[in-house]
Design an enzyme around this catalytic site. Structure first.
Site, PDB file in Angstrom:
ATOM      1  N   GLY A 189      43.460  44.008  30.672  1.00 51.71           N
ATOM      2  CA  GLY A 189      43.691  44.999  29.621  1.00 51.71           C
ATOM      3  C   GLY A 189      43.727  44.318  28.275  1.00 51.71           C
ATOM      4  N   CYS A 195      43.894  38.643  34.737  1.00 57.16           N
ATOM      5  CA  CYS A 195      43.965  38.531  33.275  1.00 57.16           C
ATOM      6  C   CYS A 195      45.286  39.131  32.753  1.00 57.16           C
ATOM      7  CB  CYS A 195      42.744  39.203  32.666  1.00 57.16           C
ATOM      8  SG  CYS A 195      42.426  38.608  31.023  1.00 57.16           S
ATOM      9  N   TYR A 196      45.260  40.248  32.048  1.00 62.15           N
ATOM     10  CA  TYR A 196      46.518  40.835  31.582  1.00 62.15           C
ATOM     11  C   TYR A 196      47.470  41.077  32.753  1.00 62.15           C
ATOM     12  CZ  TYR A 196      49.942  44.013  29.605  1.00 62.15           C
ATOM     13  OH  TYR A 196      51.124  44.583  29.213  1.00 62.15           O
ATOM     14  N   HIS A 207      37.963  36.774  35.463  1.00 57.30           N
ATOM     15  CA  HIS A 207      37.590  38.063  36.062  1.00 57.30           C
ATOM     16  C   HIS A 207      36.709  37.864  37.300  1.00 57.30           C
ATOM     17  CE1 HIS A 207      39.151  40.766  32.966  1.00 57.30           C
ATOM     18  NE2 HIS A 207      38.957  39.749  32.163  1.00 57.30           N
ATOM     19  N   GLU A 241      35.747  40.138  39.268  1.00 55.58           N
ATOM     20  CA  GLU A 241      34.960  41.348  39.552  1.00 55.58           C
ATOM     21  C   GLU A 241      33.601  41.374  38.867  1.00 55.58           C
ATOM     22  OE1 GLU A 241      37.631  41.056  37.729  1.00 55.58           O
ATOM     23  OE2 GLU A 241      37.687  42.421  36.032  1.00 55.58           O
ATOM     24  N   ASP A 276      24.304  65.054  42.080  1.00 52.98           N
ATOM     25  CA  ASP A 276      25.667  65.393  42.494  1.00 52.98           C
ATOM     26  C   ASP A 276      25.746  66.763  43.167  1.00 52.98           C
ATOM     27  OD1 ASP A 276      26.038  63.064  41.186  1.00 52.98           O
ATOM     28  OD2 ASP A 276      26.897  63.957  39.389  1.00 52.98           O
ATOM     29  N   LYS A 284      28.967  57.004  41.740  1.00 55.23           N
ATOM     30  CA  LYS A 284      27.598  57.537  41.805  1.00 55.23           C
ATOM     31  C   LYS A 284      26.763  56.914  42.931  1.00 55.23           C
ATOM     32  CE  LYS A 284      24.601  60.152  39.491  1.00 55.23           C
ATOM     33  NZ  LYS A 284      24.930  61.456  38.906  1.00 55.23           N
TER      34      LYS A 284
END
Ligand code: XMP
Length: 529
Positions: A63, A90-91, A177, A179, A235, A385
């Site tokens: 964050g 991180c944060y 990070h 990710e 969708d 998605k």
């Protein structure tokens, strides 16, 4: 003996969101490892988490804040006592270090970009990984003093406490990070947390999702009937196929032909859903109504507002008609289905200023008819998605539907600059069909985010045979993008552009010039209006 239903969501990882741009990426990565993940606001109470026995682990996202800033986002400290493994990124790492008695301080130099992590202690987190790893950093603060019980697992050049852990309590923190793609082995590190530390079973697959969801839909709907606004987009198409699998004829879809569709769209929807899937489909021809409301309207925002409003009114009217024309004995239409996706559902965390002010008002099916009391059925609420696409594939929807490019709700209306007339629509539809045909034939269609034609009401001089022409211009727009938020124009082969251009100019009466749009978003947007 009744077959035991194995739920795809028997276990999950919860991500507490501190406002990182990567929070959703963390959720995606976990699901790629076939574990269900859920993003919750950082303000969630420990007592709420404690009630959910399916939670195998908790991740604190990164964050933009500093832990010592006024109003820094915090958590309910009882979360540390839940006995569930925690990973702070991180944060999230700074916060847990701060909360558990360590000391966080501002670094002299912000560490941003690629760095090298040296693993000091392998433990479970770095099991089967090298001692030197490329990692992606983005932080201004660092940990100066470790909380009691913590040890260092890894260091980087600027951060002697880059990865820390209290292995006994299964609380881990990493400054970088894992990710993002810039941390090439981030996936393995996350997997070690998920499988080695949290011991989370991998049960989240789209096959099991479909089974579970059909069961849930049947339970929710009972014998009631469901209406769904089908646009032909990914969708609503997937939602229709899924709900139909669950409840068959209790579902009726409404397709509104507003006269602003691409060539052949109405027929394609009818062919696929009515003929192939045998789904009850009501096609409403509302072309005249839309075009008359749009007559002489040039302002893009007004066009959007009119189309949105008209859509709701047509949909509402059709739903009422369906209701009235039903047999007395039929169950009422009590439910409205929508293809809402997970990114629309995640509560965004209002941290700092949000620059995403409204640029264009997007409209989608979704405005609930005011005087109709519907209960919502939203079977895709938990999906990203690409998961929706996978569900679509599993349900047997063809690639043209599942991987189709996005098409805006207001359709061709925002691709004709200025007033919309039947003539202009005819020209644009023909030009657009050629763009799509050539994109498909050259195998470029699925490689780009969007490819389409825009009609510019700019007339210029040309020559056709021996005759002077004074006709419109078509702009070609071909862009690549991850999510539509930013986009780059695509450097497709000149031969392809040449072919599209010459076909449009030769085959579409009323066009004598074709130009290629080489603007990126920002500062341009993808659609011209
Ligand atoms: P812009 O033009 O804002 O578009 O760069 C970003 C993405 O959103 C699509 N778009 C819409 N989609 N309803 C939609 O469902 C709308 O009103 C709408 N307007 C734009 C656009 O095609 C692009 O993919």
């Amino acid at each position: 003996m009744a077959k035991k239903v194995i739920s795809s969501q028997q276990s999950k990882i919860v991500i507490l969101d501190f406002g990182s741009q990567y929070t959703q990426v963390i959720a995606r990565r976990i699901r790629e490892s076939q574990i269900f993940s859920e993003v919750l606001p950082h303000t969630v109470k420990a007592s709420q988490l404690a009630k959910d026995a399916t939670i195998c682990g908790i991740i604190f996202s990164g964050g933009p804040a500093s832990v010592y800033a006024k109003n820094a986002p915090a958590i309910d400290k009882k979360i540390y006592q839940l006995g569930v493994p925690i990973l702070g990124i991180c944060y999230g790492m700074q916060l847990l270090a701060h909360d558990l008695g360590g000391k966080v301080a501002r670094s002299e130099r912000r560490e941003y970009g690629q760095g090298q992590l040296t693993v000091k202690k392998t433990g479970l987190l770095f099991k089967k990984l090298n001692r030197k790893l490329e990692v992606w950093n983005s932080h201004g603060d660092h940990i100066e003093k470790l909380p009691t019980g913590f040890v260092v697992l890894g260091t980087t050049e600027n951060a002697p406490h880059a990865v820390i852990a209290d292995e006994q309590r299964k609380i881990y923190g990493m400054q970088f990070h894992p990710e993002v793609a810039h941390t090439p082995q981030g996936k393995e590190i996350l997997n070690n947390f998920l499988f080695e530390i949290c011991a989370c079973p991998a049960t989240w697959t789209m096959g099991s999702f479909i089974e579970d969801t059909c069961e849930k839909i049947r339970r929710q709907v009972g014998e009631g009937r469901v209406i769904l606004g089908l646009s032909g987009g990914v969708d609503s198409s997937v939602a229709a196929a899924l709900i139909h699998k669950a409840i068959g004829d209790q579902l009726t879809c409404i397709f509104v032909d507003n006269g602003l569709l691409r060539a052949g769209e109405r027929k394609a929807v009818q062919d696929l859903f009515q003929r192939n899937f045998k789904i009850k489909l009501k096609v409403v021809n509302a072309e005249k109504q839309f075009l008359s409301k749009l007559r002489n309207v040039t302002d893009p925002e007004r066009k959007r507002k009119i189309i949105g409003k008209e859509f709701i009114s047509v949909f509402e009217k059709s739903a009422l008609e369906l209701q009235r024309s039903s047999k007395k004995s039929a169950h009422p239409f009590k439910f409205l289905a929508q293809g809402t996706l997970y990114p629309d559902v995640i509560e965004s965390v209002p941290i700092g200023d949000n620059p995403a002010a409204l640029i264009k008002s997007h409209h989608n099916v979704g405005g609930l008819p005011k005087n109709m009391k519907f209960e919502l059925v939203e079977p895709l609420r938990q999906l990203f998605k690409d998961e929706v696409r996978e569900v679509g594939r599993e349900l047997g929807l063809p690639r043209e539907v599942v991987d189709r490019q996005p098409f805006p709700g207001p359709g061709l209306a925002v691709r004709i600059i200025g007033t919309i007339t039947p003539d202009r629509l005819k020209i644009l539809r023909a030009a657009d069909a050629i763009v799509l045909e050539e994109m498909r034939a050259s195998d470029w269609y699925y490689k780009v985010w969007q490819s389409f034609a825009v009609l510019l009401p700019v007339q210029s001089v040309g020559v056709m045979g021996d005759e002077r022409t004074y006709d419109y211009t078509i702009a070609l727009r071909i862009v690549e993008s991850q999510d539509g938020m930013t986009a780059n124009w695509v450097d497709v082969p000149a031969a392809l552009l040449g072919k599209i251009s010459s076909r449009i100019i030769n085959e579409v009466k009323g066009v004598n010039r074709c130009v290629y749009d080489i603007s990126n978003k920002p500062p341009a947007t993808i659609e011209w209006e």
